[in-house]
Enzyme design. Sequence first.
Site, PDB file in Angstrom:
ATOM      1  N   VAL A  14       0.845  -1.060   0.063  1.00 33.81           N
ATOM      2  CA  VAL A  14      -0.002  -0.027  -0.126  1.00 33.81           C
ATOM      3  C   VAL A  14       0.922   1.212   0.025  1.00 33.81           C
ATOM      4  CG1 VAL A  14      -2.049  -1.180   1.206  1.00 33.81           C
ATOM      5  CG2 VAL A  14      -0.309  -0.001   2.433  1.00 33.81           C
ATOM      6  N   GLY A  15       1.947   1.014  -0.145  1.00 28.74           N
ATOM      7  CA  GLY A  15       2.981   2.187  -0.056  1.00 28.74           C
ATOM      8  C   GLY A  15       3.644   2.684   1.052  1.00 28.74           C
ATOM      9  N   THR A  17       6.975   2.208   2.066  1.00 29.72           N
ATOM     10  CA  THR A  17       8.098   2.643   1.746  1.00 29.72           C
ATOM     11  C   THR A  17       8.035   4.135   1.052  1.00 29.72           C
ATOM     12  OG1 THR A  17       8.891   0.356   1.486  1.00 29.72           O
ATOM     13  CG2 THR A  17      10.248   2.395   0.335  1.00 29.72           C
ATOM     14  N   LYS A  38      14.385  -0.404   8.492  1.00 32.23           N
ATOM     15  CA  LYS A  38      13.566  -1.544   8.157  1.00 32.23           C
ATOM     16  C   LYS A  38      13.884  -2.633   8.984  1.00 32.23           C
ATOM     17  CE  LYS A  38      10.632  -3.521   5.031  1.00 32.23           C
ATOM     18  NZ  LYS A  38       9.190  -2.999   4.642  1.00 32.23           N
ATOM     19  N   GLY A 115       4.469  -5.614   5.866  1.00 26.27           N
ATOM     20  CA  GLY A 115       2.779  -6.005   5.723  1.00 26.27           C
ATOM     21  C   GLY A 115       2.074  -5.361   6.464  1.00 26.27           C
ATOM     22  N   TYR A 202      -1.165   9.435  -7.398  1.00 20.73           N
ATOM     23  CA  TYR A 202      -0.330   8.408  -7.935  1.00 20.73           C
ATOM     24  C   TYR A 202       0.868   8.893  -8.843  1.00 20.73           C
ATOM     25  CZ  TYR A 202       0.230   4.496 -11.346  1.00 20.73           C
ATOM     26  OH  TYR A 202       0.760   3.435 -11.681  1.00 20.73           O
TER      27      TYR A 202
END
Length: 231
Positions: A14-15, A17, A38, A115, A202
């Site tokens: 879903v973005g 990062t 991370k 996730g 987007y």
Amino acid sequence: MLKRFFITGTDTSVGKTVVSRALLQALASSGKSVAGYKPVAKGSKETAEGMRNKDALVLQSVSSLELPYEAINPIALSEEESSVAHSCPINYTLLSNGLASLSDKVDHVVVEGTGGWRSLMNDLRPLSEWVVQEQLPVLMVVGIQEGCINHALLTAQAVANDGLPLIGWVANRINPGLAHYAEIIDVLGKKLPAPLIGELPYLPRAEQRELGQYIRLSMLGSVLAVDRIMA
């Protein structure tokens, strides 16, 4: 000053990062030193330098300091190792030590999850248990698509049930053809217990772009000024 944030998402892909990149860039533009983290990266690839994950490399590229890869991503799992069917215990002490080390070096650490909030690690524990242990305030990425209102409300409730503060959310437009985008944002704004701090349009190859302008740090003003937030 609140130093550490955890980025969760309403689902995989879903973005998280690109939103982490945007937040790091916005904080850096405000004069703060920053580092991305991370802790566990799935789907990593073997390279000449060792295991590398593309999301962790994005975070490394926008960190203020030149840090070794392992400082950004202490546990890099291959595609095979990422399966919950593959027994690969997670060293949570290693994750905590890495976070503490980064926190000593910069003003803010943006921690990107793996996730969704309840996504399981290889030991069948969600990473959210470690987030609770570290008492990290949470920012939620909502990938704007069909069903995202339900996923966002469930995620927000799960964070609250775990006793952590949801300090904001970011809308990421992952489906440019989605109808009723504005209506979805309006409903989420009314129902979520935290402010909308940014909307990412987007954008092709967003992970290579300057994204800080899409984050409204002013919506986190009072949050950034304190050392700790209670849920």
